[in-house]
Motif scaffolding. Structure first.
Motif, PDB file in Angstrom:
ATOM      1  N   ALA A  26       0.830  -1.212   0.000  1.00  0.00           N
ATOM      2  CA  ALA A  26       0.000   0.000   0.000  1.00  0.00           C
ATOM      3  C   ALA A  26       0.861   1.257   0.000  1.00  0.00           C
ATOM      4  CB  ALA A  26      -0.936  -0.004   1.209  1.00  0.00           C
ATOM      5  N   ARG A  29       2.322   1.686  -3.469  1.00  0.00           N
ATOM      6  CA  ARG A  29       1.337   2.159  -4.442  1.00  0.00           C
ATOM      7  C   ARG A  29       0.990   3.628  -4.216  1.00  0.00           C
ATOM      8  NH1 ARG A  29      -3.838  -1.321  -4.557  1.00  0.00           N
ATOM      9  NH2 ARG A  29      -4.267   0.123  -6.279  1.00  0.00           N
ATOM     10  N   ASP A  30       1.038   4.061  -2.970  1.00  0.00           N
ATOM     11  CA  ASP A  30       0.703   5.446  -2.637  1.00  0.00           C
ATOM     12  C   ASP A  30       1.940   6.311  -2.422  1.00  0.00           C
ATOM     13  OD1 ASP A  30      -1.954   4.869  -2.792  1.00  0.00           O
ATOM     14  OD2 ASP A  30      -2.272   4.680  -0.639  1.00  0.00           O
ATOM     15  N   VAL A 110      -7.619   6.961   0.829  1.00  0.00           N
ATOM     16  CA  VAL A 110      -6.625   5.916   1.086  1.00  0.00           C
ATOM     17  C   VAL A 110      -7.306   4.615   1.526  1.00  0.00           C
ATOM     18  CG1 VAL A 110      -4.748   5.222   2.626  1.00  0.00           C
ATOM     19  CG2 VAL A 110      -4.737   7.495   1.587  1.00  0.00           C
ATOM     20  N   ARG A 113      -9.486   2.966  -1.245  1.00  0.00           N
ATOM     21  CA  ARG A 113      -8.603   2.496  -2.335  1.00  0.00           C
ATOM     22  C   ARG A 113      -8.033   1.126  -2.024  1.00  0.00           C
ATOM     23  NH1 ARG A 113      -4.856   4.039  -6.360  1.00  0.00           N
ATOM     24  NH2 ARG A 113      -2.717   3.328  -6.027  1.00  0.00           N
ATOM     25  N   HIS A 114      -7.674   0.871  -0.770  1.00  0.00           N
ATOM     26  CA  HIS A 114      -7.012  -0.387  -0.422  1.00  0.00           C
ATOM     27  C   HIS A 114      -7.958  -1.423   0.181  1.00  0.00           C
ATOM     28  CE1 HIS A 114      -3.122   1.226  -1.430  1.00  0.00           C
ATOM     29  NE2 HIS A 114      -3.339   2.274  -0.658  1.00  0.00           N
ATOM     30  N   THR A 115      -9.251  -1.153   0.189  1.00  0.00           N
ATOM     31  CA  THR A 115     -10.214  -2.130   0.699  1.00  0.00           C
ATOM     32  C   THR A 115     -11.257  -2.452  -0.368  1.00  0.00           C
ATOM     33  OG1 THR A 115     -11.422  -0.296   1.765  1.00  0.00           O
ATOM     34  CG2 THR A 115      -9.890  -1.549   3.133  1.00  0.00           C
ATOM     35  N   GLU A 118     -10.090  -2.674  -4.031  1.00  0.00           N
ATOM     36  CA  GLU A 118      -9.358  -3.906  -4.325  1.00  0.00           C
ATOM     37  C   GLU A 118     -10.326  -5.069  -4.538  1.00  0.00           C
ATOM     38  OE1 GLU A 118      -5.498  -4.377  -4.270  1.00  0.00           O
ATOM     39  OE2 GLU A 118      -6.365  -2.567  -5.147  1.00  0.00           O
ATOM     40  N   GLN A 124      -8.323  -8.339  -4.729  1.00  0.00           N
ATOM     41  CA  GLN A 124      -8.322  -8.861  -3.369  1.00  0.00           C
ATOM     42  C   GLN A 124      -8.544 -10.367  -3.339  1.00  0.00           C
ATOM     43  OE1 GLN A 124      -7.547  -7.165  -0.497  1.00  0.00           O
ATOM     44  NE2 GLN A 124      -7.488  -9.287   0.173  1.00  0.00           N
ATOM     45  N   ALA A 141      -4.733  -1.111   5.292  1.00  0.00           N
ATOM     46  CA  ALA A 141      -5.287   0.141   4.777  1.00  0.00           C
ATOM     47  C   ALA A 141      -5.406   1.185   5.883  1.00  0.00           C
ATOM     48  CB  ALA A 141      -6.653  -0.117   4.146  1.00  0.00           C
ATOM     49  N   THR A 144      -2.000   2.508   6.885  1.00  0.00           N
ATOM     50  CA  THR A 144      -1.523   3.459   5.873  1.00  0.00           C
ATOM     51  C   THR A 144      -2.123   4.845   6.106  1.00  0.00           C
ATOM     52  OG1 THR A 144      -1.322   1.675   4.251  1.00  0.00           O
ATOM     53  CG2 THR A 144      -1.367   3.924   3.396  1.00  0.00           C
TER      54      THR A 144
END
Length: 535
Positions: A26, A29-30, A110, A113-115, A118, A124, A141, A144
């Protein structure tokens, strides 16, 4: 049941397996998006001390400014009350509410985006096929988002402690901003479990964030000390009542962090009760009949909620800014430096007209956020593989894309029209000049939308970079005049080329040139989309 599952401690540990690896993924990617957010937030707040010192050089000037601001309900609704007339107190007044709002926006982006994003794209499910625990993606996530907010707190605290000389006040402001971000990270985590799409999760979280800001604004408009009940039912009101630089209330930071922890725990419980890709609020299926059977009807169905929400926001903001215009003279008083900044923002005309022009420009830059998000809906439909079934029928790529672009570019025109009319309504003046000034912003908005179309059509992986371009334009428009940046730097933004209306001298050449440039960018983007593979 396996032997591991029979041991509660080992079962709980297994549910977090892979969190470290997902956290590193994560952060990688960010690695551009999060640092940009942190720097913009940190620099915006930390540079405020120098701006306040330049505007109000003596304690007497700051005391008079604080008294004037405290008596203006519209200003209190926008920024909040002034709790202390010191440099740090005025920085907290000017930037605290908006910094907390932006920290919440950063966190929701944020976390979703990561939950949910995905899960929506199917990544995922692939990751979960490896040795990854049930709660690892959600935990990574949230960590992050917490790291990003902690970085903002460190940057704000370090810079303001040095510039104001009050470490306690600087720490209180930094922690209040970060705790607000953590709270809305928890809200986003819950919404990601409840909804089936990332866009809806972001929309619902943004609605909660907007409602919190509206409640805080309504409470501050009615009271001069943030003691209204409306303030106390808004998490942004809690952050405001921390009162940095004015007898800090540290316990409210604990309230924010405790509430954030409770929301994160609730998200974890909800995550354990559903399958990957599923949600508690399922999308209602419907037949593709009538207007929905066309590309334009489908685009409108997908984006109508967003258009409605943005329109209501512009209506409220326009009325608020218009109501502030009558009191701008009291705010500026005899401060030549403040008047000069307003003239840089809105032109050399009268102070009220310069303020109106500045507010019209701000609405235009915010409308650019809408047009970029609306255009990027094309990218979301493609990456989630929903575009392929549509394009497999009788709908061509250009017609499919044009349906969304009509909503994006036409929606921007609607937003500016509503914002302009609301500004005139709030100010109580003729609608024509203010509406015309608002519509003049459209070519610059469309240029940024055209750039997004170009990136999506030619290099879809880089389409998200358009957010950085819009962020740069916002920073230049918001902070540039106060820092007296050179014209060459200000003209990096398309908004820097537009005439300052109402009241300024109209110049139609840049309007025509920017409109033509937007058309060229859109055409090039559609040509690229036509030639590349989908998906």
């Amino acid at each position: 049941m396996t032997a591991v599952a029979l041991v509660p401690g080992r079962a709980r540990a297994g549910q977090l397996t892979g969190t470290g690896a997902l956290l590193r993924l994560a952060l990688r990617r960010d690695r551009v998006v999060v640092p940009v957010w942190v720097l913009v937030l940190g620099v915006m707040v930390s540079s405020g001390a120098n701006t306040i010192k330049a505007l109000y050089a003596s304690p007497e000037d700051r005391a008079r400014a604080a008294e004037s601001m405290a008596s203006n309900g519209s200003l209190r609704a926008l920024y909040g009350p002034v709790f202390d007339p010191s440099v740090g107190g005025l920085v907290a007044w000017r930037f605290g509410a908006f910094a907390a709002l932006l920290a919440g926006a950063m966190s929701l982006i944020v976390v979703v985006r990561h939950t949910r994003e995905e899960e929506e794209t199917g990544r995922q499910e692939l990751i979960s096929a490896a040795r990854v625990g049930r709660h690892a993606p959600l935990t990574a996530a949230l960590i992050t988002a917490l790291i990003a907010n902690a970085a903002v707190a460190l940057l704000v605290t370090g810079a303001l402690a040095q510039s104001t000389g009050d470490a306690a006040g600087a720490l209180a402001l930094g922690l209040a901003i970060a705790a607000s971000g953590a709270f809305f990270a928890g809200v986003a985590a819950v919404m990601a479990q409840l909804t089936e799409s990332a866009r809806l999760a972001k929309g619902l979280t943004a609605a909660v964030l907007g409602a919190a800001f509206a409640l805080r604004a309504a409470g501050d408009a009615g009271t001069a000390d943030a003691s209204s009940v409306l303030n106390w039912i808004s998490p942004l009101g809690w952050a405001e009542n921390v009162r940095p630089y004015a007898s800090e209330r540290w316990w409210l930071i604990l309230v924010l962090l405790t509430s954030a922890g409770a929301l994160m725990l609730a998200a974890r419980v909800l995550s354990a009760r559903r399958d990957v890709g599923m949600s508690f609020l399922a999308t209602r299926p419907g037949p593709a009949a009538g207007r929905l059977s066309t590309a334009y009807g489908l685009a409108w169905r997908l984006q109508r909620g967003s258009v409605l929400g943005w329109t209501l926001g512009f209506l409220a903001a326009g009325v608020l800014f218009g109501g502030m215009t009558a009191g701008v003279g009291d705010l500026v008083g005899g401060n030549a430096r403040t008047k000069e900044i307003f003239q840089r923002l809105g032109g050399q005309q009268g102070l009220s007209e310069a303020f109106l022009a500045a507010m019209v420009g701000m609405l235009g830059m915010v409308a650019a956020l809408y047009v970029v998000s609306s255009v990027l809906r094309l990218n979301g439909e493609e990456t989630s593989q929903r575009a392929e079934p549509v394009l497999a029928g009788a709908v061509g790529r250009i017609r499919w894309a044009t349906g969304h672009l009509v909503i994006a570019f036409g929606g921007a025109a609607l937003l500016m029209a509503v914002g302009g009319l609301a500004l005139a309504l709030g100010y109580g003046q003729d609608f024509g000049p203010v509406l015309g000034a608002a519509l003049v912003q459209l070519p610059a908005i469309w240029v940024l939308g055209g750039l997004t179309v170009l990136l999506y059509g030619v290099v879809p992986r880089a389409a998200a970079a358009s957010w950085g371009v819009v962020g740069l334009c916002l920073a230049l428009g918001w902070i540039g005049p106060a820092l007296d940046l050179p014209h060459a730097v200000m003209n990096l933004s398309p908004f820097g080329h537009l005439p300052k209306l109402p009241g300024g001298e109209p110049s139609w050449t840049p309007v025509v040139v920017l409109t033509a440039l937007a058309a060229v960018l859109v055409g090039a983007g559609l040509a690229g989309l036509r030639r590349r593979d989908v998906g």
